[in-house]
Design a protein around this motif. Sequence first.
Motif, mmCIF file in Angstrom:
data_model
loop_
_atom_site.group_PDB
_atom_site.id
_atom_site.type_symbol
_atom_site.label_atom_id
_atom_site.label_comp_id
_atom_site.label_asym_id
_atom_site.label_seq_id
_atom_site.Cartn_x
_atom_site.Cartn_y
_atom_site.Cartn_z
ATOM 1 N N ARG A 277 0.831 -1.206 0.000
ATOM 2 C CA ARG A 277 0.000 0.000 0.000
ATOM 3 C C ARG A 277 0.866 1.256 0.000
ATOM 4 N NH1 ARG A 277 -3.206 -1.394 3.703
ATOM 5 N NH2 ARG A 277 -2.329 -0.353 5.530
ATOM 6 N N ASN A 278 1.926 1.256 0.818
ATOM 7 C CA ASN A 278 2.829 2.409 0.839
ATOM 8 C C ASN A 278 3.528 2.583 -0.504
ATOM 9 O OD1 ASN A 278 2.165 2.965 3.480
ATOM 10 N ND2 ASN A 278 3.951 1.917 4.356
ATOM 11 N N GLY A 279 3.907 1.467 -1.134
ATOM 12 C CA GLY A 279 4.562 1.536 -2.433
ATOM 13 C C GLY A 279 3.639 2.103 -3.502
ATOM 14 N N LYS A 280 2.390 1.664 -3.506
ATOM 15 C CA LYS A 280 1.422 2.156 -4.485
ATOM 16 C C LYS A 280 1.125 3.639 -4.259
ATOM 17 C CE LYS A 280 -1.484 1.715 -7.881
ATOM 18 N NZ LYS A 280 -1.026 1.446 -9.258
ATOM 19 N N THR A 281 0.993 4.018 -2.998
ATOM 20 C CA THR A 281 0.737 5.427 -2.682
ATOM 21 C C THR A 281 1.903 6.297 -3.135
ATOM 22 O OG1 THR A 281 -0.592 4.777 -0.764
ATOM 23 C CG2 THR A 281 0.193 7.046 -0.840
ATOM 24 N N ARG A 282 3.108 5.789 -2.964
ATOM 25 C CA ARG A 282 4.292 6.540 -3.402
ATOM 26 C C ARG A 282 4.265 6.755 -4.917
ATOM 27 N NH1 ARG A 282 9.047 9.476 -1.850
ATOM 28 N NH2 ARG A 282 10.144 9.668 -3.831
ATOM 29 N N ILE A 283 3.907 5.745 -5.674
ATOM 30 C CA ILE A 283 3.824 5.859 -7.138
ATOM 31 C C ILE A 283 2.808 6.940 -7.529
ATOM 32 C CG2 ILE A 283 3.089 4.668 -9.243
ATOM 33 C CD1 ILE A 283 4.240 2.086 -8.014
ATOM 34 N N ILE A 284 1.683 6.963 -6.851
ATOM 35 C CA ILE A 284 0.645 7.952 -7.162
ATOM 36 C C ILE A 284 1.140 9.357 -6.825
ATOM 37 C CG2 ILE A 284 -1.685 8.731 -6.589
ATOM 38 C CD1 ILE A 284 -2.372 5.792 -6.008
ATOM 39 N N ARG A 285 1.848 9.508 -5.720
ATOM 40 C CA ARG A 285 2.380 10.829 -5.355
ATOM 41 C C ARG A 285 3.374 11.322 -6.394
ATOM 42 N NH1 ARG A 285 3.425 9.587 1.102
ATOM 43 N NH2 ARG A 285 1.207 9.623 1.700
ATOM 44 N N GLU A 286 4.256 10.449 -6.846
ATOM 45 C CA GLU A 286 5.233 10.856 -7.858
ATOM 46 C C GLU A 286 4.550 11.223 -9.173
ATOM 47 O OE1 GLU A 286 8.567 8.325 -8.484
ATOM 48 O OE2 GLU A 286 9.141 8.258 -6.371
ATOM 49 N N LYS A 287 3.439 10.566 -9.467
ATOM 50 C CA LYS A 287 2.670 10.860 -10.682
ATOM 51 C C LYS A 287 2.229 12.321 -10.711
ATOM 52 C CE LYS A 287 -1.877 9.669 -12.637
ATOM 53 N NZ LYS A 287 -3.040 8.739 -12.495
ATOM 54 N N TYR A 288 1.846 12.857 -9.564
ATOM 55 C CA TYR A 288 1.313 14.222 -9.515
ATOM 56 C C TYR A 288 2.341 15.264 -9.100
ATOM 57 C CZ TYR A 288 -3.301 12.098 -9.984
ATOM 58 O OH TYR A 288 -4.375 11.394 -10.453
ATOM 59 N N PHE A 289 3.315 14.874 -8.245
ATOM 60 C CA PHE A 289 4.194 15.874 -7.656
ATOM 61 C C PHE A 289 5.675 15.655 -7.973
ATOM 62 C CE2 PHE A 289 0.557 15.056 -4.785
ATOM 63 C CZ PHE A 289 -0.106 16.256 -4.943
ATOM 64 N N GLY A 290 6.002 14.604 -8.706
ATOM 65 C CA GLY A 290 7.397 14.324 -8.984
ATOM 66 C C GLY A 290 8.104 13.712 -7.779
ATOM 67 N N LYS A 291 9.354 13.301 -7.987
ATOM 68 C CA LYS A 291 10.090 12.637 -6.904
ATOM 69 C C LYS A 291 10.322 13.560 -5.718
ATOM 70 C CE LYS A 291 14.301 10.030 -5.895
ATOM 71 N NZ LYS A 291 14.543 10.770 -4.631
ATOM 72 N N ASP A 292 10.743 14.805 -5.978
ATOM 73 C CA ASP A 292 11.021 15.723 -4.869
ATOM 74 C C ASP A 292 9.752 16.029 -4.088
ATOM 75 O OD1 ASP A 292 13.652 15.785 -5.593
ATOM 76 O OD2 ASP A 292 13.525 17.685 -6.681
ATOM 77 N N GLY A 293 8.664 16.255 -4.798
ATOM 78 C CA GLY A 293 7.401 16.525 -4.122
ATOM 79 C C GLY A 293 6.942 15.341 -3.297
ATOM 80 N N ALA A 294 7.117 14.130 -3.841
ATOM 81 C CA ALA A 294 6.730 12.927 -3.103
ATOM 82 C C ALA A 294 7.594 12.751 -1.860
ATOM 83 C CB ALA A 294 6.843 11.705 -4.009
ATOM 84 N N ASP A 295 8.878 13.082 -1.975
ATOM 85 C CA ASP A 295 9.776 13.003 -0.804
ATOM 86 C C ASP A 295 9.308 13.947 0.298
ATOM 87 O OD1 ASP A 295 11.381 11.114 -1.990
ATOM 88 O OD2 ASP A 295 12.898 12.542 -2.685
ATOM 89 N N ARG A 296 8.944 15.158 -0.076
ATOM 90 C CA ARG A 296 8.483 16.134 0.923
ATOM 91 C C ARG A 296 7.187 15.662 1.578
ATOM 92 N NH1 ARG A 296 10.316 19.740 -3.134
ATOM 93 N NH2 ARG A 296 8.208 19.988 -3.955
ATOM 94 N N MET A 297 6.300 15.092 0.777
ATOM 95 C CA MET A 297 5.045 14.584 1.338
ATOM 96 C C MET A 297 5.310 13.419 2.294
ATOM 97 S SD MET A 297 2.506 14.770 -1.955
ATOM 98 C CE MET A 297 1.035 14.294 -1.028
#
Length: 350
Positions: free
Chosen positions: A259-279
């Motif tokens: 679940r955490n892995g899938k959520t991470r993929i979705i975050r990167e889809k919208y915010f990019g790697k840096d944005g996903a890291d901050r989230m």
Amino acid sequence: MKSLQERITFPVIIGFVFVILIALIWFLFFNGNPSSKDFSSNADTEFTLQRSESGEWILNQAVVDTSRRIFDENGNWLSFDELLQYASTGEVNLVSELWGLRRQCPENVAYEQCNEIIRAFIADHYSGKDAEYLMKLFSGYLKYETTMREFEFSDKLSRSEKYELVKKKRREFFSDQDAKLIFGMEESEETYRDSLGGFLKNTESLNGDQRMLKYEEFRKNVYGQYYNTIKTREPKFNTYETELFIRDKELEKMNLSDRNGKTRIIREKYFGKDGADRMDTVYKEIEAREKQEKQTQNEETDWIQKNSNVKGEAREKALMEIRIKNMGKEEAEEYSRRLKYEEELKKNQN
């Protein structure tokens, strides 16, 4: 005035109408015209439109000339066809921008005086059938607005039933095509709200990817010509949370790691790697704080049960020591203030 390319998504007609208001104010207060008090009493004479024998609108030329000198220096006025195009796709919301304009009117300029200035703008900048059509839309809206101020709904009606009555009322003043031009996006958003529950129920057996595809198909069908505008305007975070909501059944079935892995993929889809890291950092901090508070609440409950005879300052001091141990002094004090605020809210509600 900005070029057409610079103002594609700006609510164009109201921007233009605002030109007339500013010009009017400039002309009255800086050009030796009567005082604002005199204007209030004479406005009907100056701004009520009349026609010449040939059928042309008769305008207050001084106001028109002043507006052109000040504002019409960088480009052309938006054409009739362009205006209708932006209104029909929802890029321009004529109703909300009209009310935005009215809020800019000086206090001494009455409701009807503002309306006459808008009519003067239409008559000056559009000609022939184009001007007639826009004037008809505007006059129809004023009649509709007046009627709806006095319209009363039965308390027995649901929200959707009331809105259907509003839609029906609008079509007493406008053709269906004109009603869609003025209210179309608002009505499609209402349809979306009413039908979303049915969509979610009908697609709950689909996997996440299938459900997301169906969701976009659903929105395209509901929004139609407004779909691209809706997509362009929606904030990324809202879109991200919507996808998590659409995929909730799928995510609930996963183990924590997947679940955490899938959520991470979705975050990167919208915010990019840096944005996903901050989230990730923010959510980890929130999770850690929630654990601290849960642990603190459990320890406080245990202490109170074992020391039920301790009251007053001694009790508060002991509870604060537990909070500081788990959270640190600063966060413990903030937590205590929040608890007191919540207690006060409960008292006031009771």
